[in-house]
Scaffold this motif. Structure first.
Motif, mmCIF file in Angstrom:
data_model
loop_
_atom_site.group_PDB
_atom_site.id
_atom_site.type_symbol
_atom_site.label_atom_id
_atom_site.label_comp_id
_atom_site.label_asym_id
_atom_site.label_seq_id
_atom_site.Cartn_x
_atom_site.Cartn_y
_atom_site.Cartn_z
ATOM 1 N N ILE A 127 -9.515 4.237 -3.181
ATOM 2 C CA ILE A 127 -8.073 4.233 -2.810
ATOM 3 C C ILE A 127 -7.210 4.025 -3.950
ATOM 4 C CG2 ILE A 127 -6.180 3.355 -1.456
ATOM 5 C CD1 ILE A 127 -8.137 2.413 0.684
ATOM 6 N N LEU A 131 -1.444 3.299 -4.985
ATOM 7 C CA LEU A 131 -1.182 3.542 -3.723
ATOM 8 C C LEU A 131 -1.171 2.643 -2.683
ATOM 9 C CD1 LEU A 131 -0.967 6.571 -1.963
ATOM 10 C CD2 LEU A 131 -3.229 5.825 -1.383
ATOM 11 N N LEU A 134 1.354 -0.026 -3.130
ATOM 12 C CA LEU A 134 2.710 0.337 -2.323
ATOM 13 C C LEU A 134 2.423 0.277 -1.074
ATOM 14 C CD1 LEU A 134 4.563 2.143 -3.787
ATOM 15 C CD2 LEU A 134 3.755 4.106 -2.797
ATOM 16 N N VAL A 135 1.271 0.394 -0.382
ATOM 17 C CA VAL A 135 1.312 0.351 0.947
ATOM 18 C C VAL A 135 1.348 -1.099 1.469
ATOM 19 C CG1 VAL A 135 -0.050 1.018 3.026
ATOM 20 C CG2 VAL A 135 0.181 2.750 1.243
ATOM 21 N N MET A 136 0.321 -1.794 0.818
ATOM 22 C CA MET A 136 0.303 -3.474 1.383
ATOM 23 C C MET A 136 1.538 -3.941 1.107
ATOM 24 S SD MET A 136 -2.686 -3.192 2.464
ATOM 25 C CE MET A 136 -3.301 -4.683 2.819
ATOM 26 N N ALA A 138 4.476 -2.736 1.201
ATOM 27 C CA ALA A 138 5.415 -2.387 2.047
ATOM 28 C C ALA A 138 4.909 -3.033 3.391
ATOM 29 C CB ALA A 138 5.350 -0.836 2.169
ATOM 30 N N ALA A 139 3.799 -3.276 3.759
ATOM 31 C CA ALA A 139 3.336 -3.877 4.906
ATOM 32 C C ALA A 139 3.513 -5.014 5.096
ATOM 33 C CB ALA A 139 1.679 -3.511 5.042
ATOM 34 N N ILE B 34 -14.029 5.162 6.091
ATOM 35 C CA ILE B 34 -13.525 3.589 5.737
ATOM 36 C C ILE B 34 -12.225 3.639 5.358
ATOM 37 C CG2 ILE B 34 -14.201 1.736 4.465
ATOM 38 C CD1 ILE B 34 -17.122 2.550 4.387
ATOM 39 N N VAL B 35 -12.052 4.599 4.510
ATOM 40 C CA VAL B 35 -10.643 4.698 3.733
ATOM 41 C C VAL B 35 -9.766 4.806 4.825
ATOM 42 C CG1 VAL B 35 -9.128 6.091 2.397
ATOM 43 C CG2 VAL B 35 -11.392 5.295 1.499
ATOM 44 N N VAL B 38 -8.958 1.698 6.603
ATOM 45 C CA VAL B 38 -8.396 0.852 5.900
ATOM 46 C C VAL B 38 -6.695 1.172 5.839
ATOM 47 C CG1 VAL B 38 -7.901 -0.263 3.572
ATOM 48 C CG2 VAL B 38 -10.050 0.102 4.461
ATOM 49 N N VAL B 39 -6.329 2.425 5.709
ATOM 50 C CA VAL B 39 -4.907 2.981 5.688
ATOM 51 C C VAL B 39 -4.267 2.698 7.037
ATOM 52 C CG1 VAL B 39 -3.890 5.056 5.674
ATOM 53 C CG2 VAL B 39 -5.486 4.732 3.819
ATOM 54 N N ALA B 42 -3.680 -0.855 7.571
ATOM 55 C CA ALA B 42 -2.597 -1.462 6.424
ATOM 56 C C ALA B 42 -1.304 -1.142 7.124
ATOM 57 C CB ALA B 42 -2.832 -0.835 5.066
ATOM 58 N N MET B 45 0.132 -3.084 9.969
ATOM 59 C CA MET B 45 0.731 -4.353 9.370
ATOM 60 C C MET B 45 2.256 -4.263 9.192
ATOM 61 S SD MET B 45 -2.080 -6.454 7.510
ATOM 62 C CE MET B 45 -2.786 -5.610 6.242
ATOM 63 N N LEU B 46 2.648 -3.137 9.076
ATOM 64 C CA LEU B 46 4.240 -2.941 8.517
ATOM 65 C C LEU B 46 4.991 -3.909 9.340
ATOM 66 C CD1 LEU B 46 4.623 0.727 7.755
ATOM 67 C CD2 LEU B 46 4.988 -1.219 6.326
ATOM 68 N N PRO B 47 5.901 -4.635 8.677
ATOM 69 C CA PRO B 47 6.994 -5.349 9.386
ATOM 70 C C PRO B 47 7.625 -4.905 10.564
ATOM 71 C CG PRO B 47 7.563 -5.368 7.343
ATOM 72 C CD PRO B 47 6.283 -4.503 7.236
ATOM 73 N N MET B 286 6.567 9.717 -0.233
ATOM 74 C CA MET B 286 5.770 8.498 0.197
ATOM 75 C C MET B 286 6.502 7.372 -0.074
ATOM 76 S SD MET B 286 1.994 7.323 -0.235
ATOM 77 C CE MET B 286 1.324 5.645 0.237
ATOM 78 N N VAL B 287 7.071 7.223 -1.367
ATOM 79 C CA VAL B 287 7.694 5.865 -1.934
ATOM 80 C C VAL B 287 8.927 5.940 -0.756
ATOM 81 C CG1 VAL B 287 9.023 4.879 -3.707
ATOM 82 C CG2 VAL B 287 7.028 6.000 -4.326
ATOM 83 N N VAL B 290 7.759 4.708 2.549
ATOM 84 C CA VAL B 290 7.809 3.211 2.496
ATOM 85 C C VAL B 290 8.987 2.774 2.789
ATOM 86 C CG1 VAL B 290 6.817 1.161 1.048
ATOM 87 C CG2 VAL B 290 5.545 3.291 1.053
ATOM 88 N N ILE B 298 3.630 7.846 5.919
ATOM 89 C CA ILE B 298 2.941 6.915 4.935
ATOM 90 C C ILE B 298 1.337 7.312 5.197
ATOM 91 C CG2 ILE B 298 2.323 4.725 4.225
ATOM 92 C CD1 ILE B 298 5.089 3.771 5.279
ATOM 93 N N ALA B 302 -0.913 8.919 2.120
ATOM 94 C CA ALA B 302 -2.045 7.997 1.950
ATOM 95 C C ALA B 302 -3.460 8.753 2.124
ATOM 96 C CB ALA B 302 -2.109 6.650 2.601
#
Lengths: 282, 329, 547
Positions: A127, A131, A134-136, A138-139, B34-35, B38-39, B42, B45-47, B286-287, B290, B298, B302
């Motif tokens: 990864i 990136l 950025l994602v983490m 943001a999270a 796996i990726v 993970v994506v 993640a 978990m966004l608030p 993407m930015v 976010v 996102i 990703a």
């Protein structure tokens, strides 16, 4: 090339170092010192507006000009050193310690632990780091502990890969085989036989990874995802003052110079590490 | 001593190579899985609750509950992951939360822009980097070599945004060739396009070619220390012949590997570059996503990035396998 | 008459990593007449390869010629510009390297590399060069001379590569050939064939030659004159007969003495007959890779090997590379757990895996490896290395451990002060002594010695063998002595077993090694070991179906 030794040179300690390496080492030491005692040296409180002119030029009063609000850039760069150097150092230690411990263990134990760990960390490594950051961020939001852990996690797979490759090489050496044949346990093999033989390269790797982390942290801060106001690291200082770029304001140049001087020095230091003089007795 | 087996000659691929390549592709697939996990994890978990964000002012408890049900948000996370993965595989990228448009549609044009940027960068950077890498290795220790290698250390030591700001400073502020930090979103003429591309391409070229030069140089230098290169010298070969006939052919694997790996740095570079230059690419998208916490967008962005990255690394590995002369017949 | 080569007062300096300059060749002079083959003999670090390379006007990176002249056919290579040297390389003087495997470009076909010299110097058309190459392949007794050039380097054997390297050197028709330890990396049965091929082409071509080697017996077969080197200086020089039979210099005599057969019988030879063996191996099967359906590993390295070692005696295991002799040591010690078969120590059965064995079992059976460089942890002082087994097996600490470490260093004839040194600061022979001391620290009953003298220079190796014998007398040890070198095995073993492709082909007492072998392979192996007699090579009948 014999340097005249009237002050304690590395040569006197049995090491040989060229002048590029020495200058780089001096710069690195300088920034480390600033990170520790910097705020004591700052002429103004970093958050205080001291000048009506924004993006002001270099003057006797403001050594590095003023920022977009008229704050003293010199004081803010001194403050930023603490965040940039401190966060990066903590993160790189985290990454390297976990990477090295996992890497050595995987190399010595082998089998499914090695395969599983390698596969998982390789996946994490595929990864792109920005990136992921950025994602983490943001999270889970951005705070200093989060940044440290995040940067550490991002660079653990690289440190793991490096340490594992070294350890696998050492592990095939006969002295490890002898220790195994003697009946030594994994803990002894890792700490006494392998670790001392990989410390040198691991420290060099730590330096390189430190540079990567400084770059990523600055990048994240530049995107507004790193250190949050009112605190600021060097990346945030560049972001704040990017509006001064069209005029070539010192407010945007100085923090950039600070980053470059630190990272370039670390890189040069690693490329020009002192060499142990080995032929003294021959 | 047992004589080495003599392989039958024929155009067919060596089965060992086929096995190794297939194995590498399998690893890539597993990694992608796996990726994706993970994506997904993640982004989970966004608030903030997505539903409340979506509904905004109209977030009555009943409406929230109903929408949650409709969006399957009450299902176990693993089930949601599975559903998402299957959708992804079928090309169903979901709807954007922010503006309720299909994600696929939003990404299409942006992806093309980013790929265009990457292609132009690669077309400029790769030949230049290879030339510099090989020539510095040939003239190792010369003034030319020292200047280039020092420049490389400088470039890889500074963040991408600094190279971008430096480019602006030089080309816009001092030379006034290009406008600083202001870019049209719609490109109408060729001149306009050049202007849009120039600055991001310059920046990205610096970012990726530094690594490429460094790795190419190292690969060629490594090949030059091999005993068979010394043997060529002892046969009376010129320096040029030693490099061209003996060192380079054996360094092709590592060099191509270096090119592929360096191109993967593009991905990190575009995130910064597109943001700075306001370039309408997928990284900028993407930015922005976010910032608006647009989950499906996102996730998709990703995954696209990771896929691109993984493709390049896998390609590098496969090339390394193919270039191994020991596997040749 | 002018000589082909005249070297006068040659001096070469090397630059160390700290920038200091060290003279490695200290004023060497000698001549080579037309058609004469001169051998440069010496141990590692004697400068023999450096001198040979100056004959091509080449020095390795970091080295420079600082004085003297190297004349080839009247022209001084030292004073000549690089372009002039380039023109001579391959045409006037050619080189055969020690490791042909590394000297061939892995990505080019062999033929292209063999005829490259002709192309570089535009000596003949590629087709003519190919025809000449095939002739050379035939003259060097290479199999399938017509097609072998179409293969890649990794597709032919080491012995063949070495001969191909000779063909590559001969194609330009040089006046002087340089052979740099060309057979050192080969097994003896391969070496003899390669030597034979070299000798015949050299005789045919009537060229001058330089043959660099550490092995006097090899050199005696091919050279006319011998130059003995040590520490970058000529010790003695003379015709082969004179050096072999009337050597004047003490160092030459030392080298020769290492070839003298040492009669050996262990102290306990007579009394040990009826007792139970200290180590017994029954039908051991071991190998690498996953187990197949028949319960055997993918690549079998040991196929049902049995042997026994009586208490106080020594068992020699001899074989060439790939014979499985080192695997046997690893299987016995449990580093490579055998798939089936039994290992009995003092009639007590051991677990296949080392980690499943008890500390005491591990202690009684120690293993010592070939490369002392890699067998000692470079980051730990000698005292630590030797002391660790004391703590591990015997729980000794502090002063007791110190005292015992001193005793052990005395035992292996090393100064006590050496315990503060790191392994990198010791010589090869000293490292191997530390290696032994560590094994002795465990107070073992059996020591598995895996090629422990192979990496050492002849004189040093002979001293280590003497030490092993002394230790055996004092400590009642038993050795399993693994080696590819017949004379070292002969010097220390009571019984010898010959291995080939993972199987034992013959067992016989060491006293009957000469002439007592029954199995054709053992006979071949024993007859292939070079002897100091210059007529030895011609007296051994060529092996018809060997390669």
């Amino acid at each position: 090339m014999h340097t005249k030794a009237f002050w304690p040179t590395p040569r006197r300690l049995g090491y040989h170092m060229n002048w590029v390496g020495m200058i780089a080492a001096l710069v690195v030491c300088f920034w480390a010192l600033v990170a520790v005692i910097g705020p004591m040296l700052s002429p103004y409180p970093p958050g205080e507006i001291v000048d009506f002119d924004y993006y002001g030029p270099i003057s006797a009063k403001l050594w590095m000009g003023s920022d977009y609000l008229g704050r003293d850039i010199f004081s803010r760069v001194l403050m930023g050193a603490r965040y940039t150097v401190g966060i990066s150092l903590a993160a790189v230690c985290l990454a390297c310690i976990s990477g090295v411990v996992l890497g050595m263990t995987a190399a010595v134990v082998g089998g499914w632990l090695d395969t599983g760990l390698s596969r998982f960390l390789d996946a994490l490594n595929s990864i792109p780091s920005k990136l992921f950051g950025l994602v983490m961020v943001a999270a889970i939001g951005s705070s200093i502990p989060v940044l440290i852990v995040l940067l550490g996690v991002i660079y653990t797979p690289g440190a793991y890969r490096f340490a594992r490759a070294l350890a696998v090489n050492i592990n095939t050496m006969d002295f490890v085989t002898v220790a195994r044949a003697r009946g030594e346990r994994t803990g002894y093999l890792v700490t006494r036989e392998i670790l001392p033989n990989i410390t040198g390269p691991v420290l060099a790797d730590l330096g390189l990874r430190f540079v990567f982390i400084v770059l990523l942290l600055s990048g994240l801060s530049f995107l507004g995802l790193g250190v949050q106001p009112p605190n600021a690291d060097w990346g945030s200082l560049v972001r704040e003052n990017i509006g001064g770029l069209p005029f070539g304001a010192p407010a945007v140049l100085m923090p950039s110079l600070a980053i470059a001087s630190l990272t370039i020095s670390v890189n040069l230091l690693i490329d020009n590490l002192p060499v142990k003089i080995r032929d003294r007795s021959e | 001593m047992v004589p080495a087996p003599i392989f039958p000659k024929g155009p067919a691929m060596n089965p060992q190579i086929v096995r190794l390549v297939l194995g590498r592709l399998g690893v890539a697939l597993v990694t992608l899985l796996i990726v994706s996990f993970v994506v997904f994890a993640a982004t989970q978990m966004l608030p903030g609750d997505v539903v409340e964000i979506l509904l905004g002012q109209a977030a009555t408890p009943e409406a929230v509950a109903a929408l949650r049900e409709a969006m399957h948000l009450n299902d176990p996370a693993l089930l949601q992951y599975g559903r998402w993965l299957i959708g992804l595989a079928q090309g169903d990228l979901g709807m954007s939360y922010a503006n309720n448009l299909p994600v696929a549609g939003m990404i299409g044009g942006r992806l093309a822009n980013t790929l265009m940027l990457a292609a132009v960068t690669a077309a400029v950077a790769v030949p230049v980097a290879l030339f510099l890498g090989i020539t510095t290795a040939m003239h190792r220790g010369s003034v030319y070599d020292r200047i280039v290698t020092t420049g490389i250390v400088a470039v890889i030591s500074v963040p991408e945004f600094m190279i971008a700001t430096l480019a602006v400073l030089v080309f816009a502020v001092w030379l006034k060739w290009l406008p600083a930090l202001s870019f049209a979103n719609d490109v109408t003429s060729l001149a306009e396009m050049l202007r849009v591309f120039a600055m991001p391409v310059i920046t990205l070229c610096c970012v990726i070619s530094a690594q490429m030069i460094r790795m190419t140089r190292a690969a060629v230098i490594d090949a030059l220390t091999m005993p068979y290169v010394e043997m060529a010298l002892l046969k009376g070969a010129s320096r040029r012949r030693m490099v061209m006939r003996h060192a380079l052919p054996n360094a092709i694997g590592p060099i191509v590997n270096a090119v592929a790996l360096s191109l993967s740095y593009l991905l990190g570079g575009v995130i910064i570059v597109e943001t700075i230059f306001n370039y309408p690419g997928i990284a900028k998208l993407m930015v922005d996503a976010v910032a608006t916490r647009d989950l499906p967008l996102i996730q998709t962005c990703a995954m696209i990035f990771c896929l691109g990255y993984l493709t390049l690394i896998t390609l590098a590995d496969i090339i390394a396998i193919l270039s191994n002369p020991k596997l040749r017949k | 008459m002018q000589n082909l080569v005249e070297i006068r007062d040659l001096k070469v300096q090397a630059r160390s990593d700290a920038g200091r300059r060290i003279e490695i060749i200290k004023g060497v002079s000698f001549d080579i007449a037309e058609g004469e083959i001169v051998a440069l003999i010496g141990e590692s670090g004697s400068g023999k390869t450096t001198i040979a390379l100056t004959l091509m006007g080449h020095t390795r990176p970091g080295c420079t010629i600082t004085g003297g002249t190297v004349r080839l056919a009247g022209r001084d290579l030292v004073a000549m510009p690089e372009a002039g040297r380039q023109a001579l390389r391959g045409t006037e003087v050619a080189y055969v390297p020690q490791s042909a495997a590394a000297a061939f470009n892995p990505s080019q076909r062999l033929m292209d590399q063999v005829i490259e010299v002709a192309q570089i110097h535009k000596l003949m058309t590629p087709d003519a060069a190919r025809v000449k190459a095939v002739e050379l392949f035939r003259a060097l007794a290479l199999p399938e001379p017509e097609t072998i050039g179409q293969r890649y380097p990794h597709q032919v054997s080491g012995g063949q590569l070495q001969r191909l390297a000779a063909a590559m050197a001969l194609i330009g028709g040089p006046k002087l050939m340089i052979f740099d330890e060309p057979t050192t990396a080969l097994d003896v049965t391969t070496q003899i064939e390669v030597l034979r091929a070299f000798k015949s082409v050299m005789k045919l071509g009537g060229m001058g030659g330089v043959y660099v080697s550490h092995d006097l017996a090899v050199v005696a077969q091919i050279a006319d004159r011998i130059v003995v080197l040590k520490g970058g200086e000529v010790q003695e020089e003379g015709p082969v007969e004179q050096i072999l039979h009337r050597a004047a210099h003490p160092y030459t005599r030392e080298l020769l003495a290492a070839f003298e057969p040492v009669p050996y019988a262990s102290a306990s030879r007579l009394q040990a007959e009826t007792k139970r063996p200290i180590l017994e191996v029954r039908n051991l099967v071991a190998g690498y890779g996953p187990l197949g359906r028949d319960g055997r590993p993918l690549k079998v390295a040991l196929n049902s090997v049995s042997c026994r070692l009586e208490r106080g005696q020594n068992l020699g295991v001899i074989g060439e590379s790939g014979s499985g002799k080192s695997t046997l040591a690893r299987a016995i010690s449990g580093l490579l757990p055998p798939v089936s078969g039994k290992v009995l120590l003092d009639a007590h059965m051991l677990e296949p895996e080392a980690r499943a064995r008890t500390k005491d079992e591990l202690r009684r059976l120690q293993i010592v490896f070939q490369l002392a460089d890699t067998a000692l942890n470079p980051q730990r002082p000698v005292g630590d290395i030797v002391g660790r087994p004391l703590t591990f097996y015997h729980g000794q600490k502090g002063a007791a451990r110190e005292a015992r470490t001193d005793e052990l260093l005395d035992m292996v004839r090393l100064p006590r002060a050496m315990k503060h040194r790191l392994p990198g600061e010791l010589s090869g022979g000293q490292k191997q002594r530390v290696n032994l001391a560590r094994a002795l620290a465990a107070a073992p009953e059996v020591i598995l010695c895996d090629e422990i003298t192979s990496a050492l220079d002849t004189v040093v190796a002979a001293a280590v063998i003497e030490l092993l014998k002394e230790l055996q007398r004092e400590l009642h040890l038993s050795y399993v002595f693994i080696s590819h070198d017949l004379s070292t095995v002969q010097a220390i073993c009571d019984d010898v077993m010959v291995m080939l492709n993972g199987e034992v082909v013959e067992r016989l007492p060491a006293s009957r090694l000469q002439g007592g072998a029954q199995h054709p392979y053992s006979q071949l192996l024993f007859s292939s070991v070079p002897k100091l007699d210059p007529n030895w090579l011609d007296s051994v009948p060529p092996r018809a179906a060997a390669l």
